[in-house]
Enzyme design. Structure first.
Site, mmCIF file in Angstrom:
data_model
loop_
_atom_site.group_PDB
_atom_site.id
_atom_site.type_symbol
_atom_site.label_atom_id
_atom_site.label_comp_id
_atom_site.label_asym_id
_atom_site.label_seq_id
_atom_site.Cartn_x
_atom_site.Cartn_y
_atom_site.Cartn_z
ATOM 1 N N ARG A 94 0.868 -1.162 -0.018
ATOM 2 C CA ARG A 94 -0.024 0.025 0.100
ATOM 3 C C ARG A 94 0.694 1.130 -0.027
ATOM 4 N NH1 ARG A 94 -3.216 -3.470 2.925
ATOM 5 N NH2 ARG A 94 -2.390 -3.043 4.920
ATOM 6 N N GLU A 97 4.220 -11.527 14.034
ATOM 7 C CA GLU A 97 3.577 -12.108 14.863
ATOM 8 C C GLU A 97 3.796 -13.502 14.656
ATOM 9 O OE1 GLU A 97 -0.995 -11.140 14.339
ATOM 10 O OE2 GLU A 97 0.292 -9.183 14.554
#
Length: 180
Positions: free
Chosen positions: A67, A104
């Site tokens: 993005r 994560e």
């Protein structure tokens, strides 16, 4: 910042609770991209910030996959400078330099073509959103490995509670919209 422009940008970011998994409040920029006035305002606000805060020459805007590619080229065009890509591993042809960072759920890598920048050139990194700072922090290391000077990181949206900007220190960071 011109408040009316900032309000226009803020009105075009919507929230989706529990996406992509329970407990996450996803900030969606899709309406911002659909609205040419709001998108233009976001680019103008980011460009104004850079003009006001960087009296030295900025050589390039570096956009983060994916993005950052939506905002970076328009911002570079507005400033009359070039744009370079920082991509996920395996997406660029030719010789590349890479930097690993933690997610994560594991590790990831960013890459840039090794001839994208010359030593000493100045760069501002842009992305749509700053969360934990892992991706932008890895981008800083990547650019610094090419001996480029990272002047600042930018994002349209910042999730303040995740304290991502702290991972960039001493590189300054700026965002248009702040959410807890």
């Amino acid at each position: 910042m011109a408040e009316s422009q900032l309000q226009l940008v803020a009105r075009r970011v919507r929230s989706f609770p529990d996406f992509p998994k329970p407990g996450i409040l996803f900030r969606d920029i899709t309406p911002l991209l659909k609205d040419p006035d709001a998108f233009r305002a976001s680019i103008e606000l980011l460009a104004d910030h850079l003009k006001e805060n960087h009296k030295t020459k900025i050589d390039y805007i570096a956009g983060l996959d994916a993005r950052g590619f939506l905002f970076g080229p328009s911002l570079a065009q507005k400033l009359g400078i070039g744009f370079v890509l920082i991509r996920k591993q395996g997406k660029l042809p030719g010789p590349t330099v890479s930097s690993s960072y933690s997610l994560e759920y594991g590790q990831a890598q960013l890459e840039i073509q090794e001839d994208a920048l010359e030593p000493g050139q100045t760069v501002v990194i842009v992305d749509d959103l700053m969360a934990t700072g892992g991706t932008m922090g890895a981008a800083c290391k990547l650019l610094q490995s090419l001996k480029a000077e990272v002047l600042e990181g930018l994002a349209v949206v910042e999730l303040m509670s995740l304290k991502g900007r702290e991972k960039l220190a001493p590189v300054p960071f700026f965002s248009l919209l702040h959410y807890d």
